[in-house]
Design a protein around this motif. Sequence first.
Motif, mmCIF file in Angstrom:
data_model
loop_
_atom_site.group_PDB
_atom_site.id
_atom_site.type_symbol
_atom_site.label_atom_id
_atom_site.label_comp_id
_atom_site.label_asym_id
_atom_site.label_seq_id
_atom_site.Cartn_x
_atom_site.Cartn_y
_atom_site.Cartn_z
ATOM 1 N N GLU A 92 0.822 -1.203 0.000
ATOM 2 C CA GLU A 92 0.000 0.000 0.000
ATOM 3 C C GLU A 92 0.858 1.255 0.000
ATOM 4 O O GLU A 92 1.994 1.241 0.481
ATOM 5 C CB GLU A 92 -0.913 0.013 1.231
ATOM 6 C CG GLU A 92 -1.983 -1.046 1.185
ATOM 7 C CD GLU A 92 -2.992 -0.910 2.321
ATOM 8 O OE1 GLU A 92 -2.849 0.009 3.165
ATOM 9 O OE2 GLU A 92 -3.920 -1.723 2.352
ATOM 10 N N TYR A 93 0.296 2.307 -0.539
ATOM 11 C CA TYR A 93 0.928 3.625 -0.509
ATOM 12 C C TYR A 93 -0.179 4.656 -0.694
ATOM 13 O O TYR A 93 -1.317 4.327 -1.056
ATOM 14 C CB TYR A 93 2.020 3.745 -1.592
ATOM 15 C CG TYR A 93 1.457 3.917 -2.986
ATOM 16 C CD1 TYR A 93 1.445 5.169 -3.596
ATOM 17 C CD2 TYR A 93 0.904 2.848 -3.683
ATOM 18 C CE1 TYR A 93 0.911 5.344 -4.859
ATOM 19 C CE2 TYR A 93 0.369 3.010 -4.942
ATOM 20 C CZ TYR A 93 0.378 4.266 -5.527
ATOM 21 O OH TYR A 93 -0.165 4.436 -6.770
ATOM 22 N N ASP A 94 0.136 5.910 -0.415
ATOM 23 C CA ASP A 94 -0.825 6.997 -0.589
ATOM 24 C C ASP A 94 -0.672 7.557 -1.992
ATOM 25 O O ASP A 94 0.295 8.258 -2.301
ATOM 26 C CB ASP A 94 -0.588 8.105 0.453
ATOM 27 C CG ASP A 94 -0.954 7.634 1.844
ATOM 28 O OD1 ASP A 94 -1.992 6.949 1.977
ATOM 29 O OD2 ASP A 94 -0.206 7.933 2.790
ATOM 30 N N ARG A 99 -5.451 6.076 -0.675
ATOM 31 C CA ARG A 99 -4.702 4.870 -0.312
ATOM 32 C C ARG A 99 -5.018 3.772 -1.319
ATOM 33 O O ARG A 99 -6.185 3.526 -1.654
ATOM 34 C CB ARG A 99 -5.106 4.437 1.101
ATOM 35 C CG ARG A 99 -4.168 3.431 1.688
ATOM 36 C CD ARG A 99 -3.128 4.147 2.537
ATOM 37 N NE ARG A 99 -2.200 3.197 3.115
ATOM 38 C CZ ARG A 99 -0.889 3.374 3.057
ATOM 39 N NH1 ARG A 99 -0.373 4.439 2.504
ATOM 40 N NH2 ARG A 99 -0.087 2.486 3.591
#
Length: 187
Positions: A92-94, A99
């Motif tokens: 996951e990442y922004d 998200r």
Amino acid sequence: MTTSADRFRARADAFAAILDAADGRWDAATPCDDWTVRDVVEHAIATERDFLERQDLSPGPAPVLADLGAAWREHAAAVAEVLSRDGVAEREYDGYFGRTTIAATMADFYGWDLVVHGSDVARATGQAWSVSDDEAAALHRTADSWGDALYSEGVCAGPVPVPDDASPSDRLLARLGRDPEWVPAAG
């Protein structure tokens, strides 16, 4: 169950098939203003590589762009290898739209781009192009999730009108600022 990584690979394979049938017409004009087929393919490779590199996920050396079909296949294989690394697809990442995961971005942003640009390349090189009603609906849902950002600089032009009885594929193209009736200029 189809994963995001599978969805990216399927869209990358469909793009490859369109490039294979382009018969080397890399300088053909596309529906993208001032872009040739070469420009479209180089854009797809460069933007995907840039995304992965910004995530510290190098896909390795850039492919040689002399034969764009071969370059695309080499690039797509490198992306698939990155996505198959332990934990990468689910990481996951922004992102710009909130998200998300690496694989979801590859499938639903860059893979979405491949479907749309697949249309551009197909039409520029005289190939028939359409997507299934289900795929058109999925692409519309993805575009819905982007809101006004869909029409940001460098993403899509504003929608163009189509008849009420337009096919789902034509409605999709029109929503994305492409005239479904576009054909290359005679010359």
